[in-house]
Design a protein around this motif. Structure first.
Motif, PDB file in Angstrom:
ATOM      1  N   GLU A  53      37.316  38.692  33.977  1.00 31.12           N
ATOM      2  CA  GLU A  53      37.199  37.246  33.770  1.00 31.12           C
ATOM      3  C   GLU A  53      38.238  36.759  32.774  1.00 31.12           C
ATOM      4  OE1 GLU A  53      36.386  33.677  31.738  1.00 31.12           O
ATOM      5  OE2 GLU A  53      35.962  35.613  30.775  1.00 31.12           O
ATOM      6  N   ASN A  54      38.434  37.534  31.705  1.00 23.84           N
ATOM      7  CA  ASN A  54      39.385  37.140  30.668  1.00 23.84           C
ATOM      8  C   ASN A  54      40.800  37.046  31.216  1.00 23.84           C
ATOM      9  OD1 ASN A  54      41.463  37.891  28.532  1.00 23.84           O
ATOM     10  ND2 ASN A  54      39.691  37.526  27.233  1.00 23.84           N
ATOM     11  N   PHE A  55      41.234  38.085  31.930  1.00 23.19           N
ATOM     12  CA  PHE A  55      42.602  38.106  32.444  1.00 23.19           C
ATOM     13  C   PHE A  55      42.787  37.099  33.577  1.00 23.19           C
ATOM     14  CE2 PHE A  55      42.596  42.615  30.755  1.00 23.19           C
ATOM     15  CZ  PHE A  55      43.415  42.316  29.684  1.00 23.19           C
ATOM     16  N   TYR A  56      41.777  36.932  34.418  1.00 27.28           N
ATOM     17  CA  TYR A  56      41.885  35.953  35.500  1.00 27.28           C
ATOM     18  C   TYR A  56      41.997  34.538  34.917  1.00 27.28           C
ATOM     19  CZ  TYR A  56      41.047  33.791  40.060  1.00 27.28           C
ATOM     20  OH  TYR A  56      41.180  33.067  41.215  1.00 27.28           O
ATOM     21  N   ARG A  57      41.228  34.265  33.871  1.00 29.06           N
ATOM     22  CA  ARG A  57      41.294  32.943  33.224  1.00 29.06           C
ATOM     23  C   ARG A  57      42.684  32.698  32.646  1.00 29.06           C
ATOM     24  NH1 ARG A  57      39.975  32.825  28.079  1.00 29.06           N
ATOM     25  NH2 ARG A  57      38.395  34.457  28.377  1.00 29.06           N
ATOM     26  N   ASN A  58      43.239  33.703  31.962  1.00 26.46           N
ATOM     27  CA  ASN A  58      44.568  33.541  31.389  1.00 26.46           C
ATOM     28  C   ASN A  58      45.628  33.403  32.475  1.00 26.46           C
ATOM     29  OD1 ASN A  58      44.609  33.727  28.333  1.00 26.46           O
ATOM     30  ND2 ASN A  58      43.323  35.480  28.801  1.00 26.46           N
ATOM     31  N   GLY A  59      45.482  34.164  33.556  1.00 27.56           N
ATOM     32  CA  GLY A  59      46.426  34.043  34.659  1.00 27.56           C
ATOM     33  C   GLY A  59      46.354  32.699  35.351  1.00 27.56           C
ATOM     34  N   LEU A  81      40.127  52.121  35.406  1.00 30.59           N
ATOM     35  CA  LEU A  81      39.492  50.898  35.889  1.00 30.59           C
ATOM     36  C   LEU A  81      39.914  49.711  35.025  1.00 30.59           C
ATOM     37  CD1 LEU A  81      37.472  49.421  37.710  1.00 30.59           C
ATOM     38  CD2 LEU A  81      35.650  50.094  36.122  1.00 30.59           C
ATOM     39  N   GLY A  82      39.996  49.927  33.709  1.00 34.18           N
ATOM     40  CA  GLY A  82      40.467  48.866  32.814  1.00 34.18           C
ATOM     41  C   GLY A  82      41.874  48.431  33.150  1.00 34.18           C
ATOM     42  N   SER A  83      42.742  49.399  33.487  1.00 34.63           N
ATOM     43  CA  SER A  83      44.112  49.075  33.897  1.00 34.63           C
ATOM     44  C   SER A  83      44.126  48.254  35.183  1.00 34.63           C
ATOM     45  CB  SER A  83      44.908  50.373  34.097  1.00 34.63           C
ATOM     46  OG  SER A  83      46.156  50.104  34.702  1.00 34.63           O
ATOM     47  N   ALA A  84      43.332  48.698  36.167  1.00 35.19           N
ATOM     48  CA  ALA A  84      43.285  47.996  37.455  1.00 35.19           C
ATOM     49  C   ALA A  84      42.742  46.582  37.291  1.00 35.19           C
ATOM     50  CB  ALA A  84      42.422  48.777  38.439  1.00 35.19           C
ATOM     51  N   VAL A  85      41.719  46.429  36.456  1.00 37.32           N
ATOM     52  CA  VAL A  85      41.132  45.119  36.198  1.00 37.32           C
ATOM     53  C   VAL A  85      42.147  44.203  35.516  1.00 37.32           C
ATOM     54  CG1 VAL A  85      39.464  43.947  34.705  1.00 37.32           C
ATOM     55  CG2 VAL A  85      38.706  45.805  36.187  1.00 37.32           C
ATOM     56  N   GLY A  86      42.904  44.768  34.559  1.00 36.69           N
ATOM     57  CA  GLY A  86      43.918  43.976  33.875  1.00 36.69           C
ATOM     58  C   GLY A  86      44.986  43.463  34.832  1.00 36.69           C
ATOM     59  N   ALA A 135      52.538  42.874  33.299  1.00 40.78           N
ATOM     60  CA  ALA A 135      51.926  44.202  33.388  1.00 40.78           C
ATOM     61  C   ALA A 135      51.360  44.646  32.043  1.00 40.78           C
ATOM     62  CB  ALA A 135      52.944  45.222  33.893  1.00 40.78           C
ATOM     63  N   LEU A 136      51.677  43.914  30.984  1.00 39.08           N
ATOM     64  CA  LEU A 136      51.072  44.168  29.674  1.00 39.08           C
ATOM     65  C   LEU A 136      49.551  44.217  29.757  1.00 39.08           C
ATOM     66  CD1 LEU A 136      51.149  44.276  26.517  1.00 39.08           C
ATOM     67  CD2 LEU A 136      51.243  41.766  26.553  1.00 39.08           C
ATOM     68  N   THR A 137      48.962  43.451  30.666  1.00 42.02           N
ATOM     69  CA  THR A 137      47.492  43.395  30.745  1.00 42.02           C
ATOM     70  C   THR A 137      46.884  44.719  31.210  1.00 42.02           C
ATOM     71  OG1 THR A 137      47.603  42.491  32.987  1.00 42.02           O
ATOM     72  CG2 THR A 137      47.473  40.916  31.169  1.00 42.02           C
ATOM     73  N   SER A 138      47.614  45.491  32.018  1.00 42.07           N
ATOM     74  CA  SER A 138      47.090  46.795  32.429  1.00 42.07           C
ATOM     75  C   SER A 138      47.049  47.746  31.226  1.00 42.07           C
ATOM     76  CB  SER A 138      47.937  47.377  33.556  1.00 42.07           C
ATOM     77  OG  SER A 138      49.273  47.550  33.155  1.00 42.07           O
ATOM     78  N   TYR A 139      48.015  47.609  30.350  1.00 40.54           N
ATOM     79  CA  TYR A 139      48.052  48.375  29.097  1.00 40.54           C
ATOM     80  C   TYR A 139      46.853  48.000  28.213  1.00 40.54           C
ATOM     81  CZ  TYR A 139      49.913  49.358  24.340  1.00 40.54           C
ATOM     82  OH  TYR A 139      50.094  49.761  23.038  1.00 40.54           O
ATOM     83  N   LEU A 140      46.627  46.694  28.067  1.00 39.36           N
ATOM     84  CA  LEU A 140      45.512  46.236  27.236  1.00 39.36           C
ATOM     85  C   LEU A 140      44.172  46.646  27.839  1.00 39.36           C
ATOM     86  CD1 LEU A 140      46.750  42.644  26.304  1.00 39.36           C
ATOM     87  CD2 LEU A 140      46.844  44.713  24.910  1.00 39.36           C
ATOM     88  N   GLY A 141      44.039  46.536  29.164  1.00 28.23           N
ATOM     89  CA  GLY A 141      42.792  46.936  29.816  1.00 28.23           C
ATOM     90  C   GLY A 141      42.478  48.398  29.587  1.00 28.23           C
ATOM     91  N   THR A 142      43.510  49.242  29.612  1.00 27.92           N
ATOM     92  CA  THR A 142      43.315  50.667  29.352  1.00 27.92           C
ATOM     93  C   THR A 142      42.884  50.909  27.914  1.00 27.92           C
ATOM     94  OG1 THR A 142      45.052  51.174  30.976  1.00 27.92           O
ATOM     95  CG2 THR A 142      44.403  52.942  29.489  1.00 27.92           C
ATOM     96  N   LEU A 143      43.529  50.239  26.958  1.00 35.94           N
ATOM     97  CA  LEU A 143      43.192  50.433  25.546  1.00 35.94           C
ATOM     98  C   LEU A 143      41.778  49.950  25.222  1.00 35.94           C
ATOM     99  CD1 LEU A 143      46.382  49.547  23.463  1.00 35.94           C
ATOM    100  CD2 LEU A 143      45.484  51.785  24.074  1.00 35.94           C
TER     101      LEU A 143
END
Length: 392
Positions: free
Chosen positions: A217-223, A289-294, A269-277
């Motif tokens: 939801e967070n990344f989709y909202r920002n996108g 999964l965090g990377s894919a979601v990001g 692609a920074l968001t996949s990094y953040l999702g993983t962290l």
């Protein structure tokens, strides 16, 4: 024949995904070289129109442009494949970087990458300016847009500047030939999908404690809301993930941000990094999964929007004001690119960063007077960083 053409197109997309450094304007210059000059998929004017259209929408401009081109060549299926091929190299590297953060703490390794990227941004802005800016009025519009974006750094600067620039040149619509107008038929499905999915994720994220859903939801909202590319997205994500929610350490975020700007392909692609962290306390598959979601969260809204807008683009162009506005949008976009380059250069000048300034100048000379591919220039910068980091 169509199948072979589409395979060749996807190969071109993969090559660009692995070699196109520097952000939307640099990507556009490389798109012109490969898709227009080499492959003749479309004319330069059509590609510039498409870029202007995508620049006016929220989300990653280069990703939307290349996805729309895939749609033009092979319809929705090729467009989705284009999106996957374009984002996969950067997403894979950023995910691996998040897994191996302990090996990235020496930021001297990427010491030369940002100055090299700045040089590519400056060169691309100049090259595109010679194609787009046709008179003194255009130069003034570019300079005003650059100063506006530099002195008022806000997420809303980009859309406001583009609207003003587009409106300014739209006033000269009489210079464009009239076309026979037809009743517009608007397929609303993708637009409804865009906002309905945003609403669904907001409600689901509110009523669940499942971290991947909240991240989505967070990344989709920002996108859905961010205009202006990675340089605008990064500070917004920093405020939310580091300062407000404390999900990511500041030094980890800044390392990832620097690395995302050093890689080819989309900076988002920074968001996949953040999702993983964010999922680092989970299992390895939860981190994946965090990377894919990001990645999915940040790229999907722009894809839904470009599918909607591209389908009605041919109808919109029947209005002279719309066609005239594209010149102002492209010119303003170059001004915004100039502002981004200056934003990166100012700290170098203030800190008297001789190495950084020299790297920018040397890279500009290499780009202008040699035919060394951008990939090897960045690879050379990375090699210099390893040597520099070792010596330091």
């Amino acid at each position: 024949m169509k199948k072979i053409r589409r395979i060749i197109f996807l190969q071109d997309v993969l090559i660009l995904a692995c070699t196109s450094f520097g952000g939307p304007q640099v990507h556009l210059a490389m798109f012109i070289e490969r898709f227009v000059n080499k492959r003749n998929y479309l004319t330069e004017e059509e590609l510039l129109e498409l870029q202007a259209l995508c620049a006016f929408l929220p989300g990653p401009t280069s990703t939307q442009t290349i996805t729309a081109l895939g749609y033009k060549i092979g319809g929705p299926n090729l467009a989705y494949l284009t999106l996957l091929v374009w984002i996969t190299p950067a997403v894979a590297i950023m995910t691996a970087a998040a897994f191996g953060m302990t090996y990235l703490q020496n930021r001297d390794i990427i010491r030369f990458i940002q100055p090299i990227g700045v040089a590519f941004i400056i060169h691309a802005g100049y090259a595109l300016g010679t194609k787009v800016i046709k008179n003194t009025s255009g130069v003034l519009l570019m300079m005003v847009a650059a100063m506006f974006a530099f002195y008022f750094q806000s997420p809303w600067v980009c859309p406001i500047a583009l609207i003003i620039g587009g409106t300014y040149t739209a006033l000269d619509y009489k210079d464009y030939p009239a076309q026979t107008k037809h009743k517009m038929v608007i397929p609303w499905a993708n637009f409804h999908l865009f906002w309905a999915f945003l609403l669904f994720l907001a409600v689901l994220g509110h009523f669940t404690d499942y971290e991947p859903i909240r991240l989505f939801e967070n990344f989709y909202r920002n996108g859905s809301l961010v205009f202006g590319g990675g340089q605008v997205l990064a500070p917004i994500l920093y405020t939310e993930f580091v300062e407000f929610k404390h999900l990511v350490r500041a030094d980890d975020f800044l390392t990832g941000m620097a690395l995302s700007q050093a890689l080819p392909g989309p900076v988002f692609a920074l968001t996949s990094y953040l999702g993983t962290l964010v999922m680092k306390n989970g299992t390895w598959w939860e981190q994946l999964l965090g990377s894919a979601v990001g990645a999915a969260g940040i790229f999907l809204p722009g894809t839904f929007l470009i599918f909607f807008v591209y389908r009605i683009w041919g109808q919109l162009k029947q209005y002279r004001g719309i066609r005239a506005s594209l010149e102002g949008i492209n010119t303003t976009s170059i001004g915004l690119t100039l502002a981004a380059a200056v934003t990166f250069l100012v700290p170098m000048v203030k800190q008297v960063d001789i190495i950084g300034i020299a790297t920018v100048l040397a890279t500009l000379v290499l780009i202008q007077f040699t035919k060394i591919p951008s990939f090897f220039i960045f690879l050379g910068g990375l090699a210099l960083g390893f040597v520099f980091g070792f010596l330091v």
